[in-house]
Scaffold this active site. Structure first.
Site, mmCIF file in Angstrom:
data_model
loop_
_atom_site.group_PDB
_atom_site.id
_atom_site.type_symbol
_atom_site.label_atom_id
_atom_site.label_comp_id
_atom_site.label_asym_id
_atom_site.label_seq_id
_atom_site.Cartn_x
_atom_site.Cartn_y
_atom_site.Cartn_z
ATOM 1 N N SER A 130 0.806 -1.223 0.000
ATOM 2 C CA SER A 130 0.000 0.000 0.000
ATOM 3 C C SER A 130 0.840 1.274 0.000
ATOM 4 C CB SER A 130 -0.940 0.009 1.211
ATOM 5 O OG SER A 130 -0.202 0.122 2.419
ATOM 6 N N LYS A 142 1.118 4.531 6.836
ATOM 7 C CA LYS A 142 0.466 5.419 5.873
ATOM 8 C C LYS A 142 1.139 6.797 5.912
ATOM 9 C CE LYS A 142 -2.679 2.254 5.051
ATOM 10 N NZ LYS A 142 -2.641 1.462 3.802
#
Length: 257
Positions: A61, A102
């Site tokens: 991701s 993230k």
């Protein structure tokens, strides 16, 4: 009259056969180098263990910044020190039990939306995101303007097409945001493979100052210098012995009849 005349040459520095390389001063300096090297070497590792946390990233991701299987070092920080553009490790029970990695794109008080002109917009400014995959849009699908509550963060993965990030939680009570207190650490570097320090996200500079890198380079320098001193100091004895032996060989007695 019939006796032999014999002359001998003695090694320089007296009959001990010990030159400057094997001197007592050299031995002391060697011991000092080893002691100092151990302090720097072990101290660097100890400092790193206190300041940094290691993680292995299981998903893609954050590609291409961090690939699946990469090992990273993240500096322990207080959530209040996190700024826009930081790549952070956090835990939020609404997102799952495991730590997640993230990128922070907006902080408390910011407005964030996507996509006008194909770019992320924060506080009305289009953000240049060179860390995204080449040719990739800022988002696969757009999302309406989100106002980030005070004390919370809005996070996205760099691989926007597959990242389960704030956009996947827009319908949650917190509008996809997470509390600053959930942040465990800020990623400083990818150490395996050895990609090095993360580049600073300059696209967020118009909105405020960026975070400074942690002390990882300084820690690495201490460890390297310490190792060099230990190896160099430890090699003094064998080198001195070898050199001293060579000098004694060169100074063999010469005979004259």
């Amino acid at each position: 009259m019939g006796g032999e005349s014999m002359t001998h040459t003695a090694p320089r520095g007296g009959g001990s056969g010990t030159g400057p390389v094997g001197s007592r001063t050299g031995q002391r300096l060697s011991g000092l180098a080893v002691a100092l090297g151990l302090v720097l070497f072990l101290g660097g590792f100890a400092w790193g263990a206190v300041v940094y946390l290691p993680y292995t990233v299981p998903t893609s991701s954050m590609t291409p910044t961090i690939d699946a299987g990469d090992r990273i070092l993240a500096q322990r920080v207080d959530g209040g020190d996190v700024r826009r553009g930081d790549v952070v490790v956090f835990r939020d029970t609404n997102w799952g039990d495991a730590p997640m990695v993230k990128r922070v794109v907006a902080v408390g008080g910011d407005t964030v939306s996507c996509c006008q002109d194909g770019k992320l917009k924060v506080n009305g400014k289009e953000i240049d995101e060179p860390y995204l995959p080449d040719g990739a849009p800022a988002e696969i699908t757009g999302f309406p303007t989100v106002t980030v509550p005070k004390g919370r963060l809005f996070l996205l993965g760099d691989e926007r097409g597959s990242s389960m990030d704030s956009t996947a939680h827009l319908t949650d009570a917190a509008g996809g945001t997470v509390a600053r207190s959930t942040v465990e650490a800020r990623v400083d570097a990818v150490v395996w493979p050895m990609d090095g320090m993360l580049k600073r996200p300059t696209g967020f500079e118009p909105l405020g100052s960026l975070s400074s890198p942690g002390p990882l380079r300084t820690i690495g320098l201490l460890v390297v210098v310490g190792a060099v001193l230990v190896l160099g100091g430890g090699a003094y004895g064998p080198v001195a012995k070898r050199t001293g032996g060579a000098r004694r060989t060169d100074a063999e007695p010469a005979r004259a009849g």
